[in-house]
Scaffold this motif. Structure first.
Motif, PDB file in Angstrom:
ATOM      1  N   SER A 745     -49.416  86.715 -37.814  1.00 26.56           N
ATOM      2  CA  SER A 745     -49.297  86.670 -39.270  1.00 26.56           C
ATOM      3  C   SER A 745     -50.104  87.792 -39.898  1.00 26.56           C
ATOM      4  O   SER A 745     -51.087  88.275 -39.335  1.00 26.56           O
ATOM      5  CB  SER A 745     -49.772  85.321 -39.818  1.00 26.56           C
ATOM      6  N   ILE A 746     -49.686  88.191 -41.089  1.00 27.42           N
ATOM      7  CA  ILE A 746     -50.401  89.161 -41.899  1.00 27.42           C
ATOM      8  C   ILE A 746     -50.168  88.780 -43.358  1.00 27.42           C
ATOM      9  O   ILE A 746     -49.042  88.405 -43.732  1.00 27.42           O
ATOM     10  CB  ILE A 746     -49.941  90.620 -41.630  1.00 27.42           C
ATOM     11  N   GLY A 747     -51.218  88.816 -44.171  1.00 24.43           N
ATOM     12  CA  GLY A 747     -51.036  88.400 -45.554  1.00 24.43           C
ATOM     13  C   GLY A 747     -52.143  88.887 -46.454  1.00 24.43           C
ATOM     14  O   GLY A 747     -53.071  89.589 -46.037  1.00 24.43           O
ATOM     15  N   MET A 748     -52.037  88.476 -47.710  1.00 24.71           N
ATOM     16  CA  MET A 748     -53.043  88.868 -48.698  1.00 24.71           C
ATOM     17  C   MET A 748     -53.233  87.738 -49.701  1.00 24.71           C
ATOM     18  O   MET A 748     -52.260  87.130 -50.173  1.00 24.71           O
ATOM     19  CB  MET A 748     -52.627  90.142 -49.434  1.00 24.71           C
ATOM     20  N   ARG A 749     -54.513  87.450 -50.008  1.00 17.73           N
ATOM     21  CA  ARG A 749     -54.863  86.479 -51.038  1.00 17.73           C
ATOM     22  C   ARG A 749     -55.474  87.213 -52.231  1.00 17.73           C
ATOM     23  O   ARG A 749     -56.185  88.200 -52.060  1.00 17.73           O
ATOM     24  CB  ARG A 749     -55.874  85.455 -50.516  1.00 17.73           C
ATOM     25  N   ASN A 750     -55.186  86.677 -53.397  1.00 25.75           N
ATOM     26  CA  ASN A 750     -55.720  87.269 -54.618  1.00 25.75           C
ATOM     27  C   ASN A 750     -56.247  86.160 -55.516  1.00 25.75           C
ATOM     28  O   ASN A 750     -55.652  85.081 -55.613  1.00 25.75           O
ATOM     29  CB  ASN A 750     -54.635  88.049 -55.375  1.00 25.75           C
ATOM     30  N   SER A 751     -57.342  86.422 -56.187  1.00 30.80           N
ATOM     31  CA  SER A 751     -57.910  85.500 -57.157  1.00 30.80           C
ATOM     32  C   SER A 751     -58.198  86.282 -58.427  1.00 30.80           C
ATOM     33  O   SER A 751     -58.819  87.349 -58.373  1.00 30.80           O
ATOM     34  CB  SER A 751     -59.196  84.870 -56.610  1.00 30.80           C
ATOM     35  N   PHE A 752     -57.722  85.761 -59.555  1.00 30.05           N
ATOM     36  CA  PHE A 752     -57.900  86.498 -60.804  1.00 30.05           C
ATOM     37  C   PHE A 752     -57.943  85.518 -61.970  1.00 30.05           C
ATOM     38  O   PHE A 752     -57.567  84.343 -61.837  1.00 30.05           O
ATOM     39  CB  PHE A 752     -56.773  87.519 -61.008  1.00 30.05           C
ATOM     40  N   ALA A 753     -58.409  85.981 -63.103  1.00 31.86           N
ATOM     41  CA  ALA A 753     -58.540  85.151 -64.291  1.00 31.86           C
ATOM     42  C   ALA A 753     -57.476  85.526 -65.307  1.00 31.86           C
ATOM     43  O   ALA A 753     -57.192  86.710 -65.539  1.00 31.86           O
ATOM     44  CB  ALA A 753     -59.931  85.312 -64.907  1.00 31.86           C
ATOM     45  N   VAL A 754     -56.875  84.499 -65.916  1.00 29.70           N
ATOM     46  CA  VAL A 754     -55.902  84.673 -66.990  1.00 29.70           C
ATOM     47  C   VAL A 754     -56.306  83.741 -68.121  1.00 29.70           C
ATOM     48  O   VAL A 754     -56.323  82.517 -67.942  1.00 29.70           O
ATOM     49  CB  VAL A 754     -54.471  84.371 -66.523  1.00 29.70           C
ATOM     50  N   MET A 755     -56.659  84.289 -69.255  1.00 29.86           N
ATOM     51  CA  MET A 755     -57.049  83.513 -70.440  1.00 29.86           C
ATOM     52  C   MET A 755     -58.130  82.495 -70.081  1.00 29.86           C
ATOM     53  O   MET A 755     -58.088  81.332 -70.478  1.00 29.86           O
ATOM     54  CB  MET A 755     -55.820  82.812 -71.035  1.00 29.86           C
ATOM     55  N   GLY A 756     -59.091  82.946 -69.280  1.00 29.61           N
ATOM     56  CA  GLY A 756     -60.220  82.094 -68.941  1.00 29.61           C
ATOM     57  C   GLY A 756     -59.974  81.110 -67.820  1.00 29.61           C
ATOM     58  O   GLY A 756     -60.871  80.336 -67.475  1.00 29.61           O
ATOM     59  N   ASN A 757     -58.787  81.115 -67.237  1.00 31.38           N
ATOM     60  CA  ASN A 757     -58.467  80.212 -66.137  1.00 31.38           C
ATOM     61  C   ASN A 757     -58.311  81.000 -64.844  1.00 31.38           C
ATOM     62  O   ASN A 757     -57.733  82.093 -64.839  1.00 31.38           O
ATOM     63  CB  ASN A 757     -57.164  79.449 -66.412  1.00 31.38           C
ATOM     64  N   ASP A 758     -58.814  80.433 -63.770  1.00 34.10           N
ATOM     65  CA  ASP A 758     -58.697  81.085 -62.468  1.00 34.10           C
ATOM     66  C   ASP A 758     -57.359  80.762 -61.827  1.00 34.10           C
ATOM     67  O   ASP A 758     -56.925  79.602 -61.806  1.00 34.10           O
ATOM     68  CB  ASP A 758     -59.825  80.622 -61.545  1.00 34.10           C
ATOM     69  N   TRP A 759     -56.719  81.784 -61.289  1.00 33.36           N
ATOM     70  CA  TRP A 759     -55.455  81.646 -60.574  1.00 33.36           C
ATOM     71  C   TRP A 759     -55.621  82.232 -59.179  1.00 33.36           C
ATOM     72  O   TRP A 759     -56.362  83.202 -58.985  1.00 33.36           O
ATOM     73  CB  TRP A 759     -54.333  82.385 -61.300  1.00 33.36           C
ATOM     74  N   ASN A 760     -54.902  81.660 -58.230  1.00 31.32           N
ATOM     75  CA  ASN A 760     -54.907  82.156 -56.862  1.00 31.32           C
ATOM     76  C   ASN A 760     -53.478  82.402 -56.411  1.00 31.32           C
ATOM     77  O   ASN A 760     -52.580  81.596 -56.702  1.00 31.32           O
ATOM     78  CB  ASN A 760     -55.563  81.139 -55.914  1.00 31.32           C
ATOM     79  N   THR A 761     -53.268  83.477 -55.705  1.00 35.76           N
ATOM     80  CA  THR A 761     -51.956  83.753 -55.126  1.00 35.76           C
ATOM     81  C   THR A 761     -52.137  84.110 -53.653  1.00 35.76           C
ATOM     82  O   THR A 761     -53.204  84.553 -53.224  1.00 35.76           O
ATOM     83  CB  THR A 761     -51.236  84.904 -55.836  1.00 35.76           C
ATOM     84  N   SER A 762     -51.082  83.920 -52.907  1.00 38.27           N
ATOM     85  CA  SER A 762     -51.107  84.267 -51.490  1.00 38.27           C
ATOM     86  C   SER A 762     -49.707  84.677 -51.065  1.00 38.27           C
ATOM     87  O   SER A 762     -48.713  84.069 -51.492  1.00 38.27           O
ATOM     88  CB  SER A 762     -51.595  83.084 -50.646  1.00 38.27           C
ATOM     89  N   ALA A 763     -49.628  85.705 -50.232  1.00 38.19           N
ATOM     90  CA  ALA A 763     -48.363  86.153 -49.652  1.00 38.19           C
ATOM     91  C   ALA A 763     -48.598  86.406 -48.166  1.00 38.19           C
ATOM     92  O   ALA A 763     -49.508  87.149 -47.801  1.00 38.19           O
ATOM     93  CB  ALA A 763     -47.863  87.414 -50.342  1.00 38.19           C
ATOM     94  N   THR A 764     -47.787  85.769 -47.331  1.00 33.67           N
ATOM     95  CA  THR A 764     -47.964  85.866 -45.879  1.00 33.67           C
ATOM     96  C   THR A 764     -46.633  86.079 -45.198  1.00 33.67           C
ATOM     97  O   THR A 764     -45.626  85.446 -45.556  1.00 33.67           O
ATOM     98  CB  THR A 764     -48.603  84.578 -45.314  1.00 33.67           C
ATOM     99  N   ILE A 765     -46.626  86.954 -44.220  1.00 41.73           N
ATOM    100  CA  ILE A 765     -45.480  87.111 -43.326  1.00 41.73           C
ATOM    101  C   ILE A 765     -45.908  86.552 -41.970  1.00 41.73           C
ATOM    102  O   ILE A 765     -46.936  86.954 -41.415  1.00 41.73           O
ATOM    103  CB  ILE A 765     -45.055  88.573 -43.185  1.00 41.73           C
ATOM    104  N   ALA A 766     -45.135  85.611 -41.451  1.00 38.82           N
ATOM    105  CA  ALA A 766     -45.478  84.953 -40.183  1.00 38.82           C
ATOM    106  C   ALA A 766     -44.326  85.065 -39.201  1.00 38.82           C
ATOM    107  O   ALA A 766     -43.146  84.978 -39.589  1.00 38.82           O
ATOM    108  CB  ALA A 766     -45.825  83.488 -40.420  1.00 38.82           C
TER     109      ALA A 766
END
Length: 1014
Positions: A745-766
């Motif tokens: 597998s190979i992937g990337m996680r991201n954490s960022f703020a939008v209007m004061g709220n934390d969001w998390n994203t992840s994309a993985t190829i397995a």
């Protein structure tokens, strides 16, 4: 990249014994799972902007008072392990200065938290904690972004709030990319991941695996069960790892679920719930709409939990009980549409219509937690599950009397001792398990299968099954295990884990198939001959089992010994790069398979069978004959696992991760036992000379019909002179390997703020490949050794050598390794966590699956028989059945004015169906399997809603009232399709048209819930 690494020379068994002994001497007593539920906090300590060497870091659980301390290294690095999930106060003492903060950690998490004193700011991902049920103090929720595992967390808030009908805690894994929680037409449920069946799953509760060693379903109790494997009230939260798990996980080839149970705290707390629904609160199913009558049905679930201190800050208790009572609607209908309505008598039609399938379950769990000292934690927990169910009724040709009454019981006990020092932690488990599954016929008496020969003259298509059913089994496992992990943090930047396991377990398999003799009746023949009452029908065939002399106890058992060791290192190379390297080894002795001796009579018959010596024979029968010395345990099960994560900005906001590894599962004893069970209670087929099914009486297994054959004793008498004649023989390859998977597998996680709220994203190829699944094939051959009729050398379909059994016996069935799967997946997720300061949450999980397998004509993912080809060598990989190419699951939680609104939307593209293609073949002798996908963009869709209101009644008691609406828009998800593509040059105009009334349950349904919390 080809990952099917060559399995080379097998190491001596003494290697494992030596390694195991070394681990024990070092205090690394047997275990492989024990710390999979504990969290770890690690990072750097600074004082006045410089590394704080020898700083002391202490974590104190705010609910129980549990404390863990560690000394920072020369460069200020520290690692605090063995933390049960919850909220902690982190205290730092360095150079006479102190600091303190509250944080929350999740199950199995490794979180980074940099600490400082003297004005140095601590760093951790933002976000407020979601309360665990026993925690009232808020803390910063630490995120795990730097793991190489493909992992997703299921929080307590999601378990409490999201719509759910079954109270099976595993259902929430459905919200994880790559996972599918399936509910069958019979109400049974299972969890699967990727292209593999549910058998590849393992669930770890408080660090202990729940693997089923005998039956399918992955974990104990989940073979065709409508029940829950564990009380949901007892589950705190859990983590789902779909691939690239670390070396501490074993007996698994697809996904791991690791859950932690709740514990008592310093506050007395409890809860009660009750929920109910009935046929008055649901729309009719499509089958009920067609029949014009709704079947009475109901589902009721209730339970309670209570916990608190026995001795404050020292000894705690937690107990829970849950019950489930279901009356599920069923519809008895003809099993085929290939019949002439003129032959349907009023008596036959009277069996059609509504039926019920009752289910009852009681689930108990209790836990004692004792802080025996500042460095010692002792826990004792026990689970008891009792379950009864009537299965195999309706939604097809089975009448209520033909069903099975099934019991499914489980008892598991776990004694755990954690002992920690300043830079190490030892975690020991002593466990016991006792799990048994026992289906048996509802009715005792001859089974009657009424068949239409309109389209299938030889064997007929089943219209109705009456009388006594065929299924009688008693299978399970009972034993104990000793397992332990040792974690060492004394080397700067390294967290080293080593573990070992020993388990002694007796596994048993008893089956008597069929328990009741099964008679087959040609409806067309009997009506044409003037017999209209079923009691007057004359059968043309009977299938029955009979005990062989000398086998009073026909339970097949094996006292297995399981051994496992592993070593892994999580190395934080620098603030950007973390490497994970692990190696585990597993070894299992199965005397029931390894010491088996093929009966002398079978050996003589096989070696003297000239068909197996013909010029076209494609296997060596000596590979299957055993005198007890040819077989050895598979002892080359080495599983390397490597992973990495790279934090681009060293701030845990953007992390690239990946890994490669191998993982071994195990062979189910249910399959291995067939070799012996078929030789102690063989199955016979006898034929009766009738008008449309003539045979020569006295030749082979053809006899004249007599009503006395309804008495099993008279059937047994047919075999008494030669009990082996006609008996099926199963044989297993002497060099059986352990199923396993290779994962990349190979992937990337991201954490960022939008209007004061934390969001998390992840994309993985397995990419996952699985190998060596067991497959049973036909061993019969024509006189020249051919699998197909040599008179038709161009045939690639049909004409197998069914009519050429072993001389003096019956059909030969061979078992070998052979099933393989291939999977390429894209896993995407978006998550806005629910927090108390921002009381709404949102998740999206999308999975793209390119899944293929070489298992042909697989009616389902558990299929392990294939009689259309001699083996799977050189067979093409076809689309895996039952796995949608696209799947999206979205959930939402929103709180306002004391109301909690939650929702779940599930969308799937159509799932491939098993289809036979003769239309594109030169003749019926050249048909082939060609999976087909029903038309349409969406093959399954369901939208669920839940609304809950909580009132504080005063005195510390809160009242909950909740309503769940499942399948809000009453979308009908059909299951029955015509999968016949047509004959040569003659397409089937009804191909992929719906040809039945089956739909996935439920229709739109309302459930009312009531609860109290105190």
């Amino acid at each position: 990249m080809k990952m099917h690494m060559q399995r080379n020379n097998r190491p001596a068994r003494t290697l494992l014994a030596g390694a195991l002994a070394s681990c024990l001497l070092l205090g690394v007593a047997p275990s492989v799972f024990a710390q999979s539920t504990s969290a770890t906090i690690r990072g750097q300590v600074s004082a006045d902007s410089t590394p704080a060497a020898d700083a002391k870091v202490t974590a104190t659980n705010l609910a129980t008072g549990l404390s863990r301390s560690v000394q920072a290294g020369a460069n200020g690095g520290y690692s605090l392990g063995g933390l049960p999930p919850g909220t902690y106060r982190i205290d730092v003492v360095a150079g006479g200065q102190t600091s303190s903060q509250n944080v929350t950690v999740a199950i199995g998490q490794t979180a980074t938290l940099n600490l400082g004193v003297g004005g140095v700011a601590e760093s951790a991902p933002a976000g407020a904690a979601t309360d665990l049920e026993t925690v009232t103090v808020q803390g910063t929720m630490l995120a795990e972004t730097k793991t190489s595992e493909v992992a997703t967390y299921v929080s307590q808030k999601q378990i409490e709030a999201l719509p759910q009908a079954s109270r099976n805690f595993l259902a929430f894994a459905d919200t994880v990319p790559g996972m599918i929680f399936e509910t069958g037409a019979d109400g049974s449920s299972k969890l699967r991941s990727g292209a593999q069946s549910s058998n590849g799953i393992n669930v770890f509760i408080d660090g202990v695996g729940q693997k089923n060693y005998v039956l399918k379903g992955g974990i104990s109790g989940q073979d065709s069960s409508s029940g829950s494997p564990f009380p949901q009230l007892a589950i705190g939260e859990y983590k789902v790892i779909t691939s690239n798990y670390k070396a501490e996980y074993d007996q698994i080839s697809s996904a791991a679920v690791t859950a932690v149970t709740k514990s008592g705290t310093n506050e007395f707390e409890g809860s009660f719930f009750w929920d109910y629904t009935s046929d008055n609160w649901r729309k009719p199913t499509f089958a009920e709409e067609q029949s014009g009558a709704k079947t009475p049905s109901s589902e009721e679930q209730y339970g309670a939990a209570f916990g608190g201190p026995i001795i404050r800050d020292r000894l705690f208790f937690f107990v829970t009980y849950e019950a489930k009572e279901i009356e599920r609607p069923r519809d008895v209908r003809f099993g085929t549409s290939n019949f002439d309505p003129a032959y349907i008598t009023p008596e036959l039609a009277s069996y059609l219509g509504a039926a019920n399938s009752p289910f009852e379950q009681d689930n108990y769990f209790g836990k004692l937690t004792w802080f025996a000292g500042d460095d010692h934690l002792v826990e004792l927990s026990a689970k008891r599950r009792e379950e009864t169910e009537i299965t195999g009724v309706g939604d097809g040709p089975n009448t209520p009397g033909y069903g099975s009454a099934k019991s499914n019981d489980s008892t598991r006990i776990d004694l755990r001792w954690q002992w920690n020092g300043i830079n190490w932690l030892n975690d020991l488990h002593l466990t016991s398990e006792d799990d048994f599954w026992n289906p048996r016929p509802v009715s005792i008496g001859p089974g009657r299968s009424i068949r239409s020969t309109l389209a299938n003259f030889n064997d007929g298509d089943t219209l109705l099954n009456l009388g006594g059913g065929a299924d009688y089994q008693n299978k399970g496992q009972k034993g104990m295990s000793l397992q332990n992990d040792f974690t060492f943090n004394g080397f700067e930047g390294h967290t080293i884990k080593a573990g070992a396991k020993f388990k002694s377990v007796k596994i048993e398999s008893f089956e008597q198939q069929p328990y009741n003799p099964q008679f087959r009746y040609d409806l067309n023949e009997n009506i044409d001959d003037g017999r209209f009452a079923i009691d007057d029908f004359i059968p043309w065939r009977v299938e029955f089992g009979a005990p062989l002399p000398g086998f009073e106890d026909r339970t097949i058992s094996s006292r297995n010994k399981q051994y496992g060791i592993y070593l892994q290192d999580d190395w934080e190379v620098n603030e950007h790069l973390t490497l994970n390297a692990g190696l585990r080894y597993d070894y299992e002795r199965t005397p029931g398979y390894e010491d088996y001796r093929t009966p002398a009579g079978v050996v003589a018959a096989l070696r003297g069978w000239t068909n197996l010596q013909g010029p076209n024979i494609d296997y060596d029968i000596e590979d299957y004959i055993s005198d007890g010395s040819q077989r050895e345990a598979d002892d080359d099960n080495w599983a390397p696992r490597l992973g990495f994560s790279y934090d681009i900005g060293a701030d845990q906001r953007h992390v690239v991760f990946g890994g490669i590894g191998r993982s071994y599962d195990r062979n189910l004893f249910d399959y291995l036992a067939l070799e012996q069970s078929k030789s102690t209670f063989p199955r016979y087929n006898y034929f009766f000379n009738t008008t449309d099914h003539p045979c020569t009486v006295g030749t082979g297994t053809c006899v004249a019909w007599d009503e006395s054959f309804y008495d099993p004793a008279n059937l047994y008498a047919l075999t008494a002179a030669n009990p082996n004649l006609g008996s099926e023989v199963n044989m297993i390859n002497n060099n059986l390997e352990t199923p396993y998977s290779d994962q990349l597998s190979i992937g990337m996680r991201n954490s960022f703020a939008v209007m004061g709220n934390d969001w998390n994203t992840s994309a993985t190829i397995a990419h996952i490949r699985s190998y060596d699944g067991i497959l049973f094939t036909l061993g019969n051959r024509y006189p020249d050794g051919s699998y197909r009729n040599p008179a038709n050398p161009t045939a690639t379909w049909g004409s197998q050598a069914w009519g050429f059994p072993i001389p003096g016996y019956g059909t030969l069935i061979l078992a070998d390794n052979g099933i393989e799967t291939k999977l390429n997946q894209l896993l995407l997720s978006v998550d806005k966590p629910y927090t108390s300061s921002s009381p709404w949450g949102f998740t999206v999980a999308y999975t793209y699956s390119d899944a293929k397998e070489n298992r042909l004509n697989a009616a389902n993912s558990d299929e392990h028989y294939s009689f259309d080809y001699p083996n799977l060598d050189d067979q093409p990989f076809l689309r895996s059945l039952g796995i949608p190419k696209h799947r999206l699951v979205a959930t939402g939680i929103y709180e306002l004015w004391g109301f909690t609104l939650s929702s779940k939307l599930t969308l799937e593209s159509p799932r491939p169906k098993d289809a036979t293609n003769c239309f594109n073949a030169a003749s019926f002798d050249n048909c082939f399997f060609d999976p087909a996908i029903p038309d349409g963009t969406i093959g399954f869709k369901q939208f669920d809603l839940a609304l809950q209101k909580v009132w504080d009644t005063g005195g510390g008691v809160k009242l909950r009232v909740r309503g769940d609406v499942f399948n809000v828009f009453n979308w009908q998800n059909f299951t029955d399709y015509d999968t016949w593509r047509g004959g040569p040059g003659s397409p089937n105009p009804n191909f992929l048209n719906r040809n039945g009334v089956g739909t996935i349950y439920p229709p739109r349904m309302f459930k009312l819930s009531f609860g109290l919390d105190w």
